[in-house]
Design a protein around this motif. Structure first.
Motif, PDB file in Angstrom:
ATOM      1  N   MET A 191     -25.555 -11.619 -23.824  1.00 29.63           N
ATOM      2  CA  MET A 191     -26.667 -12.548 -23.622  1.00 29.63           C
ATOM      3  C   MET A 191     -27.932 -11.718 -23.391  1.00 29.63           C
ATOM      4  O   MET A 191     -27.877 -10.649 -22.790  1.00 29.63           O
ATOM      5  CB  MET A 191     -26.435 -13.433 -22.400  1.00 29.63           C
ATOM      6  N   SER A 192     -29.046 -12.216 -23.829  1.00 27.15           N
ATOM      7  CA  SER A 192     -30.307 -11.513 -23.581  1.00 27.15           C
ATOM      8  C   SER A 192     -31.404 -12.456 -23.090  1.00 27.15           C
ATOM      9  O   SER A 192     -32.271 -12.053 -22.315  1.00 27.15           O
ATOM     10  CB  SER A 192     -30.788 -10.791 -24.849  1.00 27.15           C
ATOM     11  N   ARG A 193     -31.361 -13.705 -23.531  1.00 31.39           N
ATOM     12  CA  ARG A 193     -32.377 -14.677 -23.116  1.00 31.39           C
ATOM     13  C   ARG A 193     -31.837 -15.497 -21.939  1.00 31.39           C
ATOM     14  O   ARG A 193     -31.281 -16.589 -22.110  1.00 31.39           O
ATOM     15  CB  ARG A 193     -32.780 -15.569 -24.293  1.00 31.39           C
ATOM     16  N   ILE A 194     -31.974 -14.909 -20.749  1.00 30.59           N
ATOM     17  CA  ILE A 194     -31.461 -15.531 -19.526  1.00 30.59           C
ATOM     18  C   ILE A 194     -32.633 -16.053 -18.713  1.00 30.59           C
ATOM     19  O   ILE A 194     -33.493 -15.289 -18.277  1.00 30.59           O
ATOM     20  CB  ILE A 194     -30.630 -14.535 -18.695  1.00 30.59           C
ATOM     21  N   ALA A 195     -32.670 -17.363 -18.545  1.00 32.53           N
ATOM     22  CA  ALA A 195     -33.753 -17.998 -17.790  1.00 32.53           C
ATOM     23  C   ALA A 195     -33.435 -18.022 -16.298  1.00 32.53           C
ATOM     24  O   ALA A 195     -32.264 -17.947 -15.888  1.00 32.53           O
ATOM     25  CB  ALA A 195     -33.980 -19.420 -18.294  1.00 32.53           C
ATOM     26  N   LEU A 196     -34.484 -18.136 -15.487  1.00 34.40           N
ATOM     27  CA  LEU A 196     -34.328 -18.196 -14.028  1.00 34.40           C
ATOM     28  C   LEU A 196     -35.112 -19.383 -13.472  1.00 34.40           C
ATOM     29  O   LEU A 196     -36.286 -19.575 -13.811  1.00 34.40           O
ATOM     30  CB  LEU A 196     -34.845 -16.908 -13.381  1.00 34.40           C
ATOM     31  N   ILE A 197     -34.442 -20.177 -12.637  1.00 31.10           N
ATOM     32  CA  ILE A 197     -35.117 -21.236 -11.886  1.00 31.10           C
ATOM     33  C   ILE A 197     -34.926 -20.923 -10.405  1.00 31.10           C
ATOM     34  O   ILE A 197     -33.798 -20.930  -9.905  1.00 31.10           O
ATOM     35  CB  ILE A 197     -34.560 -22.634 -12.212  1.00 31.10           C
ATOM     36  N   LEU A 217     -32.544  -6.917 -15.534  1.00 32.51           N
ATOM     37  CA  LEU A 217     -33.196  -6.899 -16.842  1.00 32.51           C
ATOM     38  C   LEU A 217     -33.857  -5.544 -17.106  1.00 32.51           C
ATOM     39  O   LEU A 217     -33.735  -4.971 -18.195  1.00 32.51           O
ATOM     40  CB  LEU A 217     -34.235  -8.015 -16.926  1.00 32.51           C
ATOM     41  N   ARG A 218     -34.542  -5.034 -16.105  1.00 35.95           N
ATOM     42  CA  ARG A 218     -35.233  -3.760 -16.275  1.00 35.95           C
ATOM     43  C   ARG A 218     -34.264  -2.599 -16.502  1.00 35.95           C
ATOM     44  O   ARG A 218     -34.570  -1.672 -17.250  1.00 35.95           O
ATOM     45  CB  ARG A 218     -36.113  -3.486 -15.063  1.00 35.95           C
ATOM     46  N   SER A 219     -33.117  -2.660 -15.844  1.00 33.63           N
ATOM     47  CA  SER A 219     -32.140  -1.569 -16.010  1.00 33.63           C
ATOM     48  C   SER A 219     -31.618  -1.492 -17.436  1.00 33.63           C
ATOM     49  O   SER A 219     -31.151  -0.444 -17.880  1.00 33.63           O
ATOM     50  CB  SER A 219     -30.976  -1.743 -15.030  1.00 33.63           C
ATOM     51  N   ARG A 220     -31.706  -2.607 -18.175  1.00 33.15           N
ATOM     52  CA  ARG A 220     -31.306  -2.644 -19.584  1.00 33.15           C
ATOM     53  C   ARG A 220     -32.516  -2.654 -20.504  1.00 33.15           C
ATOM     54  O   ARG A 220     -32.395  -2.935 -21.700  1.00 33.15           O
ATOM     55  CB  ARG A 220     -30.427  -3.866 -19.852  1.00 33.15           C
ATOM     56  N   GLN A 221     -33.668  -2.368 -19.917  1.00 38.07           N
ATOM     57  CA  GLN A 221     -34.920  -2.269 -20.675  1.00 38.07           C
ATOM     58  C   GLN A 221     -35.233  -3.567 -21.434  1.00 38.07           C
ATOM     59  O   GLN A 221     -35.691  -3.550 -22.582  1.00 38.07           O
ATOM     60  CB  GLN A 221     -34.878  -1.070 -21.633  1.00 38.07           C
ATOM     61  N   ILE A 222     -34.963  -4.685 -20.765  1.00 41.11           N
ATOM     62  CA  ILE A 222     -35.292  -6.003 -21.312  1.00 41.11           C
ATOM     63  C   ILE A 222     -36.547  -6.498 -20.602  1.00 41.11           C
ATOM     64  O   ILE A 222     -36.593  -6.569 -19.371  1.00 41.11           O
ATOM     65  CB  ILE A 222     -34.139  -7.003 -21.111  1.00 41.11           C
ATOM     66  N   SER A 223     -37.571  -6.821 -21.355  1.00 41.79           N
ATOM     67  CA  SER A 223     -38.817  -7.287 -20.757  1.00 41.79           C
ATOM     68  C   SER A 223     -38.650  -8.681 -20.158  1.00 41.79           C
ATOM     69  O   SER A 223     -37.835  -9.482 -20.634  1.00 41.79           O
ATOM     70  CB  SER A 223     -39.940  -7.296 -21.799  1.00 41.79           C
ATOM     71  N   ILE A 224     -39.423  -8.954 -19.130  1.00 42.84           N
ATOM     72  CA  ILE A 224     -39.379 -10.258 -18.463  1.00 42.84           C
ATOM     73  C   ILE A 224     -40.164 -11.267 -19.301  1.00 42.84           C
ATOM     74  O   ILE A 224     -41.364 -11.093 -19.530  1.00 42.84           O
ATOM     75  CB  ILE A 224     -39.978 -10.180 -17.041  1.00 42.84           C
ATOM     76  N   ASP A 225     -39.482 -12.292 -19.769  1.00 38.99           N
ATOM     77  CA  ASP A 225     -40.122 -13.348 -20.555  1.00 38.99           C
ATOM     78  C   ASP A 225     -40.630 -14.419 -19.587  1.00 38.99           C
ATOM     79  O   ASP A 225     -39.842 -15.175 -19.021  1.00 38.99           O
ATOM     80  CB  ASP A 225     -39.121 -13.944 -21.552  1.00 38.99           C
ATOM     81  N   THR A 226     -41.937 -14.494 -19.412  1.00 42.82           N
ATOM     82  CA  THR A 226     -42.509 -15.424 -18.437  1.00 42.82           C
ATOM     83  C   THR A 226     -42.258 -16.886 -18.813  1.00 42.82           C
ATOM     84  O   THR A 226     -42.337 -17.768 -17.945  1.00 42.82           O
ATOM     85  CB  THR A 226     -44.023 -15.195 -18.300  1.00 42.82           C
ATOM     86  N   GLU A 227     -41.936 -17.137 -20.073  1.00 37.94           N
ATOM     87  CA  GLU A 227     -41.640 -18.510 -20.487  1.00 37.94           C
ATOM     88  C   GLU A 227     -40.258 -18.964 -20.019  1.00 37.94           C
ATOM     89  O   GLU A 227     -39.926 -20.144 -20.124  1.00 37.94           O
ATOM     90  CB  GLU A 227     -41.734 -18.628 -22.013  1.00 37.94           C
ATOM     91  N   LEU A 228     -39.473 -18.003 -19.503  1.00 40.01           N
ATOM     92  CA  LEU A 228     -38.122 -18.323 -19.054  1.00 40.01           C
ATOM     93  C   LEU A 228     -37.954 -18.180 -17.544  1.00 40.01           C
ATOM     94  O   LEU A 228     -36.842 -18.331 -17.028  1.00 40.01           O
ATOM     95  CB  LEU A 228     -37.103 -17.415 -19.763  1.00 40.01           C
ATOM     96  N   VAL A 229     -39.033 -17.892 -16.833  1.00 47.15           N
ATOM     97  CA  VAL A 229     -38.950 -17.685 -15.376  1.00 47.15           C
ATOM     98  C   VAL A 229     -39.789 -18.754 -14.666  1.00 47.15           C
ATOM     99  O   VAL A 229     -40.996 -18.883 -14.906  1.00 47.15           O
ATOM    100  CB  VAL A 229     -39.436 -16.284 -14.982  1.00 47.15           C
ATOM    101  N   PHE A 230     -39.145 -19.508 -13.785  1.00 49.40           N
ATOM    102  CA  PHE A 230     -39.806 -20.583 -13.047  1.00 49.40           C
ATOM    103  C   PHE A 230     -39.519 -20.412 -11.552  1.00 49.40           C
ATOM    104  O   PHE A 230     -38.360 -20.365 -11.136  1.00 49.40           O
ATOM    105  CB  PHE A 230     -39.313 -21.949 -13.529  1.00 49.40           C
TER     106      PHE A 230
END
Length: 342
Positions: A191-197, A217-230
């Motif tokens: 999985m890569s597109r993991i949202a947070l509420i 996410l950072r440890s796997r060098q995945i950028s934080i997608d602000t559209e998926l963080v609430f």
């Protein structure tokens, strides 16, 4: 009245009073109280006689009598957050069970009150009316008024949670590490597109859990997608808006910072016709019976909440007995991988 021998149909020892003991020995009630508490100028011979009489009749002083003798109430307080989630989450009730279990084992009673971020009047009342000897706080805010007040009043207290103030006695689980590990396991499952509420970010526990999400996410060098963080989703409306946006942006998984938010998310997904885990996966940074019994059962971080309460209660009573150790106690956690993320 004189205390009779048990063989002479005396009252059970638990029903005897300080006055009975005093009459038996021909001394004052104050003398008996001082002998029990170890305070005041009492001759060794008098103390010996009082102790022998107590042992002979198996006398157990009541909490009120002990309090008068030792200037203690033999009550500890538990302060719950007075927010809307209190009635819908089992965390605080289970924590209270643990506190009560520890208190009962150490001959203390428990008094419950509530606090708000900007209103600690309920807490002040039980402190200033001398209703408690110490208190357990079950949530820590940033710039917390309750902790500052208790420190100012020199009232012993234990925090169930974490604080950057190293002078506060704390009992907590390792939220940051646990949440980072859960997200890492999901990322390892392709999985890569993991949202947070997330809930109210003024609460330290939510900050720690979000940090775990970000670190994974950072440890796997995945950028934080602000559209998926609430964040600061503390109402039905804000959670619904978050879920709708997450579905629109086609996230693979939704992670919630607690079981209350997760329960609402699951309901909203059902209303939207989104199947778990077929259409979208769901996980929680805090487990509960509601998530375990959901269909499908929800992947979550498991923490022993009752043990948190037990340890906090025991630690506070140890402090009241003179233990000044202020180390932070960290409890272990478990990752419960269930069908909601398979």
């Amino acid at each position: 009245m004189a205390v009779q021998n048990k063989d002479e149909n005396s009252l059970p020892g638990s029903k005897l009073t300080i006055a009975d003991i005093a009459a038996e020995l021909g001394v004052s009630k104050t003398t008996v109280s001082r002998a029990i508490s170890g305070k005041g100028r009492i001759g060794k011979e008098t103390v010996r006689r009082v102790m022998e009489c107590i042992e002979k009749y198996n006398y157990r002083p009541s909490a009120i009598a002990k309090g008068l003798a030792t200037s203690k109430t033999y009550n500890i307080g538990v302060a719950f957050p007075a927010d809307t989630n209190l009635s819908s989450t089992p965390f605080f009730q289970i924590c209270l069970l643990g506190v009560c279990e520890a208190a009962a084992a150490m001959d203390y009673d428990v008094l419950v009150t509530t606090v708000k971020e900007n209103d600690i009047s309920q807490l002040k009342r039980i402190v200033e009316n001398h209703n408690i000897d110490g208190i357990i706080l079950t949530r820590d805010f940033m710039n917390d008024m309750a902790t500052e007040y208790l420190k100012q009043k020199d009232i012993p207290f234990v925090l169930v949670g974490s604080s950057e103030d190293s002078t506060i006695v704390q009992v907590d689980s390792n939220h940051r590490e646990a949440c980072e590990k859960l997200v890492s396991l999901l990322l390892a499952d392709k999985m890569s597109r993991i949202a947070l509420i997330a809930g109210d970010m003024r609460h330290m526990v939510n900050l720690s859990r979000c940090e775990g999400y970000i670190n994974a996410l950072r440890s796997r060098q995945i950028s934080i997608d602000t559209e998926l963080v609430f964040t600061d989703c503390d109402s039905q409306v804000s959670i619904e808006q978050a879920v709708n946006s997450i579905l629109k942006h086609q996230a693979e998984c939704i992670i919630c910072t607690d079981d209350v938010i997760c329960t609402r998310v699951l309901s909203l997904l059902r209303e939207a016709g989104a199947h778990v885990p077929g259409d979208i996966k769901v996980a929680s940074f805090h487990d509960s019976i509601y998530l375990e019994s959901n269909n499908p059962p929800v992947t979550a971080v498991g923490m022993d909440v009752k043990e948190l309460g037990c340890i906090a209660g025991k630690r506070l009573i140890e402090m009241l007995g003179g233990d000044i150790d202020i180390h932070k106690k960290i409890l272990d956690y478990e990752i419960h991988l269930r069908r909601s993320t398979q």
